[in-house]
Design a protein around this motif. Structure first.
Motif, mmCIF file in Angstrom:
data_model
loop_
_atom_site.group_PDB
_atom_site.id
_atom_site.type_symbol
_atom_site.label_atom_id
_atom_site.label_comp_id
_atom_site.label_asym_id
_atom_site.label_seq_id
_atom_site.Cartn_x
_atom_site.Cartn_y
_atom_site.Cartn_z
ATOM 1 N N VAL A 178 0.855 -1.183 0.000
ATOM 2 C CA VAL A 178 0.000 0.000 0.000
ATOM 3 C C VAL A 178 0.894 1.238 0.000
ATOM 4 O O VAL A 178 1.703 1.436 0.910
ATOM 5 N N ASP A 179 0.749 2.046 -1.029
ATOM 6 C CA ASP A 179 1.542 3.266 -1.164
ATOM 7 C C ASP A 179 0.708 4.445 -0.671
ATOM 8 O O ASP A 179 -0.203 4.900 -1.344
ATOM 9 N N GLY A 180 1.058 4.910 0.535
ATOM 10 C CA GLY A 180 0.346 6.044 1.112
ATOM 11 C C GLY A 180 0.960 7.386 0.779
ATOM 12 O O GLY A 180 0.543 8.419 1.302
ATOM 13 N N GLY A 181 1.985 7.367 -0.084
ATOM 14 C CA GLY A 181 2.596 8.615 -0.523
ATOM 15 C C GLY A 181 3.877 8.996 0.197
ATOM 16 O O GLY A 181 4.453 10.041 -0.090
ATOM 17 N N ALA A 194 -5.135 2.933 6.463
ATOM 18 C CA ALA A 194 -5.165 2.608 5.030
ATOM 19 C C ALA A 194 -4.475 1.279 4.757
ATOM 20 O O ALA A 194 -4.964 0.463 3.955
ATOM 21 N N PHE A 195 -3.353 1.041 5.412
ATOM 22 C CA PHE A 195 -2.608 -0.192 5.183
ATOM 23 C C PHE A 195 -3.439 -1.418 5.562
ATOM 24 O O PHE A 195 -3.527 -2.387 4.810
ATOM 25 N N VAL A 196 -4.041 -1.376 6.745
ATOM 26 C CA VAL A 196 -4.811 -2.518 7.230
ATOM 27 C C VAL A 196 -6.091 -2.706 6.408
ATOM 28 O O VAL A 196 -6.402 -3.812 5.948
ATOM 29 N N LEU A 250 3.980 -8.404 -7.599
ATOM 30 C CA LEU A 250 3.740 -7.332 -6.640
ATOM 31 C C LEU A 250 2.522 -6.542 -7.070
ATOM 32 O O LEU A 250 2.448 -6.052 -8.202
ATOM 33 N N PHE A 251 1.563 -6.429 -6.157
ATOM 34 C CA PHE A 251 0.394 -5.587 -6.410
ATOM 35 C C PHE A 251 0.497 -4.378 -5.499
ATOM 36 O O PHE A 251 0.613 -4.520 -4.288
ATOM 37 N N ILE A 278 -2.961 4.990 -2.569
ATOM 38 C CA ILE A 278 -4.038 5.738 -1.925
ATOM 39 C C ILE A 278 -4.154 7.121 -2.557
ATOM 40 O O ILE A 278 -3.151 7.779 -2.842
ATOM 41 N N ASN A 279 -5.378 7.539 -2.811
ATOM 42 C CA ASN A 279 -5.622 8.872 -3.374
ATOM 43 C C ASN A 279 -4.919 9.928 -2.523
ATOM 44 O O ASN A 279 -5.231 10.091 -1.344
#
Length: 375
Positions: A97-100, A153-155, A121-122, A126-127
């Motif tokens: 998860v890419d939170g920026g 967001a990750f969870v 890899l998926f 996140i917007n």
């Protein structure tokens, strides 16, 4: 009156800490009385791992992936991925998860692991406009747990993806070896209290949260676990896990790069834990991290005390880090400084479900659905 534990380095910066007559804190007592007697990493642990691995493989037959593994690029998730593939022959979908706020080190570590192991890899991005506004709302609220927007967001994204694609097993890197001491609630409040989250967004948010992946505690603790049968498996809890040995293996096998401190794979978390929490709230998260290593025999108390004499941040570059965070959030340095100096607030200053969370935990523990050793 200031006091520090005689076994760990936890002290009265955790305002709810208690001590016995020998000066041992409640964190250490809980470990010795409740965790250690039920923590099995020998033959019993290996047998449990084998039984779960067999179930994962059986349920994953004729599927492209038999489980999903969230990879941050940190030590725990990286080593768990190595074990899952190399030692246990699992076929995980590696999920990020890419939170920026990914650091260059994290990007490198994720890349070398996935490439060398020949995995897919998926990445869920996140917007950013929503994440940015969510994080700013937390700064404006004055509370210490400003890393909640990332953590939630990750969870939530991981659980939502598993549910959507029918993946029944989530491999989680949480572990007793490096995380047996709990974070003080006043600084690290529950990340899935949707009443609390909605209250702060209502008061301080400015952007409609249309795509951000919210997930309530009831959804991922009850509905997804007991109705959708999605199981979380904490592999590292059931075998010996020495962090320093894991780092050496990752460096040798994958050209993996080490971080100065736990959780530093995120630039925001690095700023938050090394600078923001100590400077604004007087709490150094290294006390929790070092105390965990002390209790599990991976660090001496003297070494921990010596490390704590120096700040976790680099005084020569913290100004650049401060400017980077302000710039990325599109606010001025003066505005970020205002949030640093504004009156302190805590989770209890906003609507929350702490009583419900605590009651639920007691009920689940009483009926045997929750234990001190998370499986």
């Amino acid at each position: 009156m200031y006091k520090i534990c005689s076994r760990t380095v936890m002290d009265t910066s955790d305002t709810r800490i208690t001590f016995n007559d020998e000066g041992v804190c409640d964190h250490a007592i809980d470990f010795y009385e409740n965790v250690l007697p039920n923590w099995h990493v020998g033959q019993q642990g290996q047998e449990y791992i084998h039984s779960v691995i067999q179930k994962i493989k059986h349920d994953g037959l004729n599927r492209e992936f038999d489980c999903i593994l969230g990879l941050s690029g940190g030590v725990d998730s990286s080593y768990m991925l190595h074990l899952a593939v190399k030692e246990y022959g699992l076929r995980p979908l590696v999920f990020h998860v890419d939170g920026g706020w990914n650091s260059e080190l994290a990007v490198h570590n994720i890349h070398v692991l996935v490439e060398k192991l020949g995995l897919d890899l998926f990445t869920e991005v996140i917007n950013w406009e929503e994440m940015r506004d969510f994080q700013l709302a937390w700064f404006k609220s004055g509370v210490p747990h400003i890393d909640l927007p990332q953590d939630h967001a990750f969870v939530a994204t991981l659980y939502n993806f598993a549910a959507k694609h029918g993946i029944r097993y989530i491999l989680n890197g949480g572990n007793i070896s490096t995380e047996c001491v709990r974070n003080p609630m006043e600084y690290f409040y529950y990340g899935t209290d949707m009443i609390h989250i909605k209250d702060i967004i209502r008061r301080f948010g400015q952007v409609q949260m249309q795509t951000y992946p919210f997930s309530s505690i009831l959804r991922h603790k009850i509905y997804l676990r007991y109705f959708r049968r999605i199981k979380v498996f904490r592999l590292l809890n059931h075998r010996e896990y020495i962090k320093s040995d894991a780092v050496k293996l990752l460096q040798r096998e994958y050209d993996w790069k080490s971080y100065p401190q736990k959780h530093f794979e995120s630039r925001f978390t690095k700023f938050y834990e090394s600078y923001w929490l100590p400077e604004r709230f007087g709490f150094d998260p290294r006390r929790v991290q070092f105390s965990s290593l002390i209790l599990t025999g991976q660090m001496s108390r003297d070494d921990a005390l010596s490390c704590l004499k120096k700040p976790a941040y680099d005084s020569s570059t913290i100004g650049l880090d401060f400017e980077y965070v302000a710039t990325k959030l599109r606010i001025s340095i003066d505005e970020l400084t205002h949030y640093l100096r504004m009156p302190k607030r805590f989770y209890w200053d906003y609507r929350n479900q702490e009583k419900l969370f605590n009651t639920g935990a007691h009920i689940l523990k009483a009926i045997g659905l929750e234990t001190s050793i998370k499986r």
